[in-house]
Design a protein around this motif. Sequence first.
Motif, PDB file in Angstrom:
ATOM      1  N   GLY A  90     -16.834  -8.665  15.109  1.00  0.00           N
ATOM      2  CA  GLY A  90     -16.411  -7.299  15.378  1.00  0.00           C
ATOM      3  C   GLY A  90     -15.346  -6.879  14.395  1.00  0.00           C
ATOM      4  O   GLY A  90     -14.864  -7.690  13.601  1.00  0.00           O
ATOM      5  N   VAL A  91     -14.980  -5.634  14.427  1.00  0.00           N
ATOM      6  CA  VAL A  91     -13.969  -5.089  13.537  1.00  0.00           C
ATOM      7  C   VAL A  91     -14.330  -5.401  12.084  1.00  0.00           C
ATOM      8  O   VAL A  91     -13.464  -5.643  11.247  1.00  0.00           O
ATOM      9  N   GLY A  92     -15.622  -5.459  11.803  1.00  0.00           N
ATOM     10  CA  GLY A  92     -16.081  -5.722  10.442  1.00  0.00           C
ATOM     11  C   GLY A  92     -15.914  -7.148   9.970  1.00  0.00           C
ATOM     12  O   GLY A  92     -16.042  -7.434   8.786  1.00  0.00           O
ATOM     13  N   GLU A  93     -15.615  -8.069  10.869  1.00  0.00           N
ATOM     14  CA  GLU A  93     -15.354  -9.463  10.497  1.00  0.00           C
ATOM     15  C   GLU A  93     -16.115 -10.431  11.386  1.00  0.00           C
ATOM     16  O   GLU A  93     -16.513 -10.098  12.498  1.00  0.00           O
ATOM     17  N   LYS A  94     -16.273 -11.652  10.874  1.00  0.00           N
ATOM     18  CA  LYS A  94     -16.766 -12.791  11.652  1.00  0.00           C
ATOM     19  C   LYS A  94     -15.688 -13.859  11.555  1.00  0.00           C
ATOM     20  O   LYS A  94     -15.392 -14.356  10.475  1.00  0.00           O
ATOM     21  N   VAL A  95     -15.086 -14.185  12.681  1.00  0.00           N
ATOM     22  CA  VAL A  95     -13.975 -15.126  12.715  1.00  0.00           C
ATOM     23  C   VAL A  95     -14.416 -16.392  13.440  1.00  0.00           C
ATOM     24  O   VAL A  95     -14.933 -16.333  14.555  1.00  0.00           O
ATOM     25  N   ARG A  96     -14.210 -17.543  12.802  1.00  0.00           N
ATOM     26  CA  ARG A  96     -14.586 -18.827  13.391  1.00  0.00           C
ATOM     27  C   ARG A  96     -13.577 -19.217  14.461  1.00  0.00           C
ATOM     28  O   ARG A  96     -12.366 -19.122  14.242  1.00  0.00           O
ATOM     29  N   VAL A  97     -14.085 -19.660  15.602  1.00  0.00           N
ATOM     30  CA  VAL A  97     -13.221 -20.038  16.715  1.00  0.00           C
ATOM     31  C   VAL A  97     -13.786 -21.252  17.451  1.00  0.00           C
ATOM     32  O   VAL A  97     -14.959 -21.596  17.302  1.00  0.00           O
ATOM     33  N   ILE A  98     -12.903 -21.884  18.224  1.00  0.00           N
ATOM     34  CA  ILE A  98     -13.282 -22.905  19.196  1.00  0.00           C
ATOM     35  C   ILE A  98     -12.557 -22.565  20.491  1.00  0.00           C
ATOM     36  O   ILE A  98     -11.575 -21.813  20.490  1.00  0.00           O
ATOM     37  N   ARG A  99     -13.048 -23.094  21.591  1.00  0.00           N
ATOM     38  CA  ARG A  99     -12.390 -22.849  22.877  1.00  0.00           C
ATOM     39  C   ARG A  99     -10.976 -23.436  22.857  1.00  0.00           C
ATOM     40  O   ARG A  99     -10.741 -24.493  22.268  1.00  0.00           O
ATOM     41  N   GLU A 100     -10.059 -22.740  23.504  1.00  0.00           N
ATOM     42  CA  GLU A 100      -8.697 -23.240  23.594  1.00  0.00           C
ATOM     43  C   GLU A 100      -8.719 -24.635  24.205  1.00  0.00           C
ATOM     44  O   GLU A 100      -9.424 -24.881  25.190  1.00  0.00           O
ATOM     45  N   GLY A 101      -7.983 -25.557  23.602  1.00  0.00           N
ATOM     46  CA  GLY A 101      -7.929 -26.930  24.084  1.00  0.00           C
ATOM     47  C   GLY A 101      -8.851 -27.871  23.332  1.00  0.00           C
ATOM     48  O   GLY A 101      -8.655 -29.073  23.354  1.00  0.00           O
TER      49      GLY A 101
ATOM     50  N   PRO B  28     -12.871 -30.108  13.963  1.00  0.00           N
ATOM     51  CA  PRO B  28     -13.352 -31.313  13.280  1.00  0.00           C
ATOM     52  C   PRO B  28     -12.538 -31.477  11.989  1.00  0.00           C
ATOM     53  O   PRO B  28     -12.641 -30.655  11.074  1.00  0.00           O
ATOM     54  N   ILE B  29     -11.707 -32.485  11.942  1.00  0.00           N
ATOM     55  CA  ILE B  29     -10.703 -32.643  10.880  1.00  0.00           C
ATOM     56  C   ILE B  29     -11.308 -32.598   9.481  1.00  0.00           C
ATOM     57  O   ILE B  29     -10.877 -31.823   8.633  1.00  0.00           O
TER      58      ILE B  29
ATOM     59  N   ALA C  95     -21.943 -20.424  16.784  1.00  0.00           N
ATOM     60  CA  ALA C  95     -21.966 -20.629  15.340  1.00  0.00           C
ATOM     61  C   ALA C  95     -23.120 -21.552  14.968  1.00  0.00           C
ATOM     62  O   ALA C  95     -23.656 -22.282  15.809  1.00  0.00           O
ATOM     63  N   ALA C  96     -23.469 -21.532  13.700  1.00  0.00           N
ATOM     64  CA  ALA C  96     -24.485 -22.447  13.179  1.00  0.00           C
ATOM     65  C   ALA C  96     -23.977 -23.881  13.315  1.00  0.00           C
ATOM     66  O   ALA C  96     -22.766 -24.138  13.334  1.00  0.00           O
ATOM     67  N   LYS C  97     -24.893 -24.814  13.428  1.00  0.00           N
ATOM     68  CA  LYS C  97     -24.530 -26.228  13.610  1.00  0.00           C
ATOM     69  C   LYS C  97     -23.618 -26.753  12.503  1.00  0.00           C
ATOM     70  O   LYS C  97     -22.792 -27.617  12.736  1.00  0.00           O
ATOM     71  N   ASP C  98     -23.762 -26.230  11.283  1.00  0.00           N
ATOM     72  CA  ASP C  98     -22.978 -26.738  10.164  1.00  0.00           C
ATOM     73  C   ASP C  98     -21.668 -25.978   9.959  1.00  0.00           C
ATOM     74  O   ASP C  98     -20.941 -26.238   9.012  1.00  0.00           O
ATOM     75  N   ASP C  99     -21.335 -25.054  10.862  1.00  0.00           N
ATOM     76  CA  ASP C  99     -20.091 -24.301  10.742  1.00  0.00           C
ATOM     77  C   ASP C  99     -18.939 -25.108  11.318  1.00  0.00           C
ATOM     78  O   ASP C  99     -19.130 -25.947  12.195  1.00  0.00           O
ATOM     79  N   VAL C 100     -17.739 -24.832  10.866  1.00  0.00           N
ATOM     80  CA  VAL C 100     -16.557 -25.567  11.317  1.00  0.00           C
ATOM     81  C   VAL C 100     -16.177 -25.190  12.748  1.00  0.00           C
ATOM     82  O   VAL C 100     -15.609 -25.995  13.462  1.00  0.00           O
ATOM     83  N   GLY C 101     -16.502 -24.008  13.183  1.00  0.00           N
ATOM     84  CA  GLY C 101     -16.206 -23.574  14.547  1.00  0.00           C
ATOM     85  C   GLY C 101     -17.429 -23.688  15.433  1.00  0.00           C
ATOM     86  O   GLY C 101     -18.560 -23.751  14.950  1.00  0.00           O
ATOM     87  N   SER C 102     -17.209 -23.687  16.731  1.00  0.00           N
ATOM     88  CA  SER C 102     -18.333 -23.744  17.666  1.00  0.00           C
ATOM     89  C   SER C 102     -18.900 -22.353  17.922  1.00  0.00           C
ATOM     90  O   SER C 102     -20.061 -22.210  18.298  1.00  0.00           O
ATOM     91  N   HIS C 103     -18.061 -21.322  17.738  1.00  0.00           N
ATOM     92  CA  HIS C 103     -18.441 -19.948  18.005  1.00  0.00           C
ATOM     93  C   HIS C 103     -17.859 -19.024  16.933  1.00  0.00           C
ATOM     94  O   HIS C 103     -16.990 -19.434  16.162  1.00  0.00           O
ATOM     95  N   LEU C 104     -18.311 -17.789  16.954  1.00  0.00           N
ATOM     96  CA  LEU C 104     -17.766 -16.735  16.099  1.00  0.00           C
ATOM     97  C   LEU C 104     -17.370 -15.573  16.986  1.00  0.00           C
ATOM     98  O   LEU C 104     -18.055 -15.263  17.961  1.00  0.00           O
ATOM     99  N   LEU C 105     -16.254 -14.946  16.644  1.00  0.00           N
ATOM    100  CA  LEU C 105     -15.918 -13.657  17.226  1.00  0.00           C
ATOM    101  C   LEU C 105     -16.322 -12.622  16.193  1.00  0.00           C
ATOM    102  O   LEU C 105     -15.821 -12.638  15.064  1.00  0.00           O
TER     103      LEU C 105
END
Length: 82
Positions: free
Chosen positions: A56-67, A71-72, A44-54
């Motif tokens: 596919g399926v026509g979507e971009k979903v913000r995610v972080i690694r389990e555990g 950022p509150i 993900a971009a540095k200013d995004d709430v997630g570290s990565h994006l999934l």
Amino acid sequence: MKIRSHSESHLVELEDGSRWQIFPGDLDLTLDWTPEADLVVVEAAKDDVGSHLLVGVGEKVRVIREGDSWPIREAKDVLKDG
């Protein structure tokens, strides 16, 4: 990459064994995901709430690694703004 497991609404495991926590504001985007869904993990971009994006399926979903922890302040701001 295919989904190995998505039994809990906020967690997804991909076929490579990686496990991801889905951002609470994006959970509705994952409701139709099936094991046949083809997803790509991208940073993900540095200013995004997630570290990565999934992507596919026509979507971009913000995610972080389990555990990892969300950022509150940033997460509250995104959820507040819709």
